[in-house]
Design an enzyme around this catalytic site. Structure first.
Site, PDB file in Angstrom:
ATOM      1  N   GLU A 428      49.917 -18.853 102.776  1.00 12.60           N
ATOM      2  CA  GLU A 428      49.856 -17.556 102.124  1.00 12.60           C
ATOM      3  C   GLU A 428      50.066 -16.452 103.167  1.00 12.60           C
ATOM      4  O   GLU A 428      49.415 -16.436 104.208  1.00 12.60           O
ATOM      5  CB  GLU A 428      48.466 -17.412 101.489  1.00 12.60           C
ATOM      6  CG  GLU A 428      48.161 -16.021 101.048  1.00 12.60           C
ATOM      7  CD  GLU A 428      46.652 -15.705 101.100  1.00 12.60           C
ATOM      8  OE1 GLU A 428      45.836 -16.603 101.407  1.00 12.60           O
ATOM      9  OE2 GLU A 428      46.325 -14.552 100.853  1.00 12.60           O
ATOM     10  N   ASP A 505      43.444 -18.754 102.754  1.00 11.75           N
ATOM     11  CA  ASP A 505      42.192 -18.308 103.358  1.00 11.75           C
ATOM     12  C   ASP A 505      40.996 -18.901 102.628  1.00 11.75           C
ATOM     13  O   ASP A 505      41.057 -19.212 101.440  1.00 11.75           O
ATOM     14  CB  ASP A 505      42.092 -16.777 103.294  1.00 11.75           C
ATOM     15  CG  ASP A 505      42.981 -16.153 104.349  1.00 11.75           C
ATOM     16  OD1 ASP A 505      43.290 -16.850 105.335  1.00 11.75           O
ATOM     17  OD2 ASP A 505      43.381 -14.987 104.168  1.00 11.75           O
ATOM     18  N   ASP A 507      38.599 -17.726 101.185  1.00 13.08           N
ATOM     19  CA  ASP A 507      37.888 -16.709 100.399  1.00 13.08           C
ATOM     20  C   ASP A 507      38.347 -16.777  98.938  1.00 13.08           C
ATOM     21  O   ASP A 507      39.117 -17.662  98.574  1.00 13.08           O
ATOM     22  CB  ASP A 507      38.125 -15.307 100.980  1.00 13.08           C
ATOM     23  CG  ASP A 507      39.612 -14.959 101.004  1.00 13.08           C
ATOM     24  OD1 ASP A 507      40.420 -15.675 100.352  1.00 13.08           O
ATOM     25  OD2 ASP A 507      39.980 -13.970 101.665  1.00 13.08           O
ATOM     26  N   ASP A 509      40.354 -14.922  97.151  1.00 10.60           N
ATOM     27  CA  ASP A 509      41.793 -14.784  96.940  1.00 10.60           C
ATOM     28  C   ASP A 509      42.518 -16.073  97.316  1.00 10.60           C
ATOM     29  O   ASP A 509      43.419 -16.516  96.616  1.00 10.60           O
ATOM     30  CB  ASP A 509      42.341 -13.638  97.795  1.00 10.60           C
ATOM     31  CG  ASP A 509      42.240 -12.319  97.054  1.00 10.60           C
ATOM     32  OD1 ASP A 509      42.045 -12.355  95.812  1.00 10.60           O
ATOM     33  OD2 ASP A 509      42.342 -11.263  97.709  1.00 10.60           O
TER      34      ASP A 509
END
Ligand code: 2B7
Length: 641
Positions: A428, A505, A507, A509
């Site tokens: 990403e 990541d 997290d 998102d």
């Protein structure tokens, strides 16, 4: 004396068998992940279901106990306890030898799938302990095992008796061995879903599920007297349905066939095959027979009703199945399976008989249900239209694929062309993509950066999906095309990378991007997941660097908490990674790319019918079911490593 020697000889044989199972558990139950763990329950339950199919058991109780064990009880005849030729009770043979299945083979057990009775001994070998109670012939018998080895003394060769009863049945209570399994907590959601499926496939059977592990015990009764008709209704419960379930059934050559079909307003087909209650993940002859015959029947209706004119070509099979949910369930006296995973039915007679039942029964049904017939043909017409308009896009994609192996968008490809060695990281963001390109081992690691969130394919029609640049790049890079309702062009043998690794990541998102990519693979390249090629990279959240000694990567907050507890009086600096983009190439190599040190999570489908359903709940257009799911599962969230 002679008897004792005999018993010793057979017990050595027993130990060898159990040892083999404990050495290679994966060979017997697929894996030692949570999927394999839950599988233990299904192996035991399947024996009870076989007893039901033999005509003797009406109820099965499955209990997840507080101590982490599972109890399965049935009200069948009870496993035989008489002394077997080898000098031990028949029951001991069932639970300790890998080939007990054959010994007990008789007509009553003809329609069994799976491990064919071997399952009980496999579960026993992989359990810290197993306790068996049998009610039979007026008495209650008891047996107990540790890691598969009998642990109760026989009385004159007989099982100890606990008391008297008028009831009959078998109870098996076992605790999975933590030496074998990566995780030992059964997943209630998955077990329930599988038991529910079993109830749909056996309409006269009642299955009670209980979970005593929570403070507030849960109890659910599964009884689905509508059978597979209820099953397709349930699969489609969150969809806009276009027809009522269509039900076809018949029997020939000793093979029983049941089919339930329902159309929904969706862009994919979901046709599931079962043989003797076992799901066939890769389909097989029963599904080919169904598909061929159903296509023929519908095309002749289309001509008869003038939906297709003389000059028109026939609808394709996928045209006719677009929007279709179907369950094809057959009972076969001698099922054969193909391939390594044994998930594809191979009997040619299954194809013939299913096709015959469809050819005979579908016209019966549609002649009486003209509205449904019209709806199905409308679906086919709509699909054919979209197919024609996407054929162009597809051709472009296929020709482009031939010429652009290395210059495909932003793909930084690897040097090796040996697919078994190659990996592709889907990264990403451009900055993380840049670092990854520097950090990787370019001999076998390819990097494909994607920008932001890809299209949610669950909410988009096929033409939109194929128009999406990120998706096109991925399809081209992988090299095997894609499969969907309009013709299956997917060819796994052309796959250019053994591992497809999603790198996002750690997290919210990142997790969202991960689920979007998994949805794409699940709907359009499911074999990638089924064959175990899809992974999610697990970058660490922290690095602790002690005053003395080497730095350590920590992957979650629990690990940090533990580290703090263990090193209470030591000084260390703590680095927190916000995202992959913040790591320098060296860190990225060590944490996420280097096969020696990285952590990957392999994606596997634990329950196919449930996965399709859940993909729809989580990724589809309807919000309330998603909210409900999140609330229900927030407490269960757990990491498989
Ligand atoms: C091939 C082996 C596994 N078996 C029998 C008879 C009944 C029976 C079983 C069972 C799971 C947990 C509660 C046959 C078959 C062994 O031979 S296994 N019931 N239930 C079970 O495992 N439930 C049987 C013929 C006559 N009487 C009993």
């Amino acid at each position: 004396m002679a008897k004792k020697e005999q018993y010793d000889a057979s017990s050595i044989h027993v130990l060898e068998g159990l040892e083999a199972v404990r050495m290679r558990p994966g060979m017997y139950i697929g894996s030692t992940s949570r999927k394999g763990l839950n599988h233990l329950i299904y192996e035991i339950v399947d024996n009870a279901v076989d007893e039901h199919l033999a005509g003797y058991c009406r109820n099965i109780w499955v209990t997840l106990e507080k101590d982490g064990s599972c109890t399965v009880t049935d009200d069948g005849r009870g496993v035989p306890v008489d002394i077997h030729e080898k000098g031990m009770p028949a029951e001991r043979l069932v639970y300790t030898t890998l080939h007990a299945g054959g010994k007990f083979d008789n007509d009553a057990y003809k329609t069994s799938g799976g491990l064919h009775g071997v399952g009980s001994s496999v579960v026993n070998a992989l359990s810290t302990w197993m306790d068996v109670i049998i009610k039979r012939g007026g008495a209650i018998y008891h047996d107990h095992f540790k890691r598969g080895v009998p642990d109760l003394e026989l009385m004159d060769g007989h099982l100890p008796i606990l008391g008297k009863t008028k009831e009959t049945g078998t109870t098996v209570n076992f605790l999975p061995d933590p030496e074998i399994f990566d995780v030992t907590r059964f997943s209630a959601t998955e077990v329930k879903s599988r038991l529910h499926e079993t109830a749909y496939l056996n309409p006269a059977l009642t299955i009670v599920f209980r979970d005593f592990r929570k403070e507030e015990a849960e109890e659910i009764t599964f009884r689905e007297s509508e059978g597979i008709i209820g099953f397709v209704r349930d699969i489609n419960k969150n969809e806009e349905t276009l027809t009522d379930p269509i039900y076809l059934s018949g029997e020939d050559e000793g093979i029983e066939v049941q089919i339930a079909i329902q159309y929904v307003d969706e862009f994919h087909e979901n046709v599931m095959g079962y043989c003797n209650n076992i799901f066939n993940a890769d389909g097989g002859t029963h599904l080919t027979g169904f598909k061929t015959a159903f296509t023929q029947v519908m095309n002749s209706y289309a001509r008869e009703l003038g939906v297709l004119k003389d000059k028109d070509a026939n609808f394709t099979g996928p045209d006719i199945r677009n929007g279709m949910t179907a369950v094809v369930s057959i009972k076969h006296p001698d099922p054969r399976f193909e391939g390594q995973t044994k998930t594809k039915l191979d009997n040619p007679d299954a194809s013939r008989v299913v096709a015959k039942v469809v050819a005979d029964e579908a016209p019966h049904y549609f002649d009486r249900n003209l509205e449904t017939l019209k709806k199905v043909l409308e679906c086919a017409e709509k699909s054919a239209k979209i197919r024609k308009s996407t054929e162009k896009v597809k051709n472009n994609l296929l020709t482009k694929q031939k010429f652009s192996f290395d210059t495909n968008g932003k793909l930084a490809n690897c040097i090796s062309r040996d697919a078994s060695q190659c990996e592709i990281f889907i990264v990403e963001g451009d900055s993380a993509g840049g670092s990854a390109k520097t950090a990787r081992d370019r001999r076998y690691q390819a990097i494909l950066p994607i920008r932001g969130k890809i299209l949610n394919v669950e909410k988009a029609s096929i033409d939109k999906v194929l128009a999406n640049n990120e998706i096109k790049t991925m399809i081209t890079a992988f090299g095997c095309g894609f499969s969907e309702g309009y013709g299956n062009d997917f060819d796994i043998t052309k796959l250019r990378y053994d591992k497809i690794i999603i790198m996002a990541d750690a997290d919210v998102d990142g997790a969202h991007i991960g689920t979007l990519l998994l949805t794409l693979f699940y709907r359009y390249m499911p074999e990638l997941i089924n064959e175990g090629h899809v992974y999610v990279a697990m970058p660490p959240l922290y690095k602790v660097i002690p005053a003395k000694g080497e730095g350590v990567y920590l992957y979650d907050d629990k690990a940090l908490e533990q580290y703090r507890k263990r090193h209470r009086d030591k000084k260390f600096t703590l680095q927190r990674y916000k995202g992959l983009g913040e790591m320098d190439p060296e860190q990225l190599w060590e944490t996420t790319l280097n096969p020696e040190t990285r952590r990957l999570r392999r994606i596997e489908i634990s329950n196919p019918s449930y996965s399709s359903d859940i993909t729809d709940v989580l990724m589809g257009t309807d919000v309330p079911p998603r909210k409900a799911f999140i609330y229900e599962h927030a407490r269960d969230a757990e990491l498989d490593v």
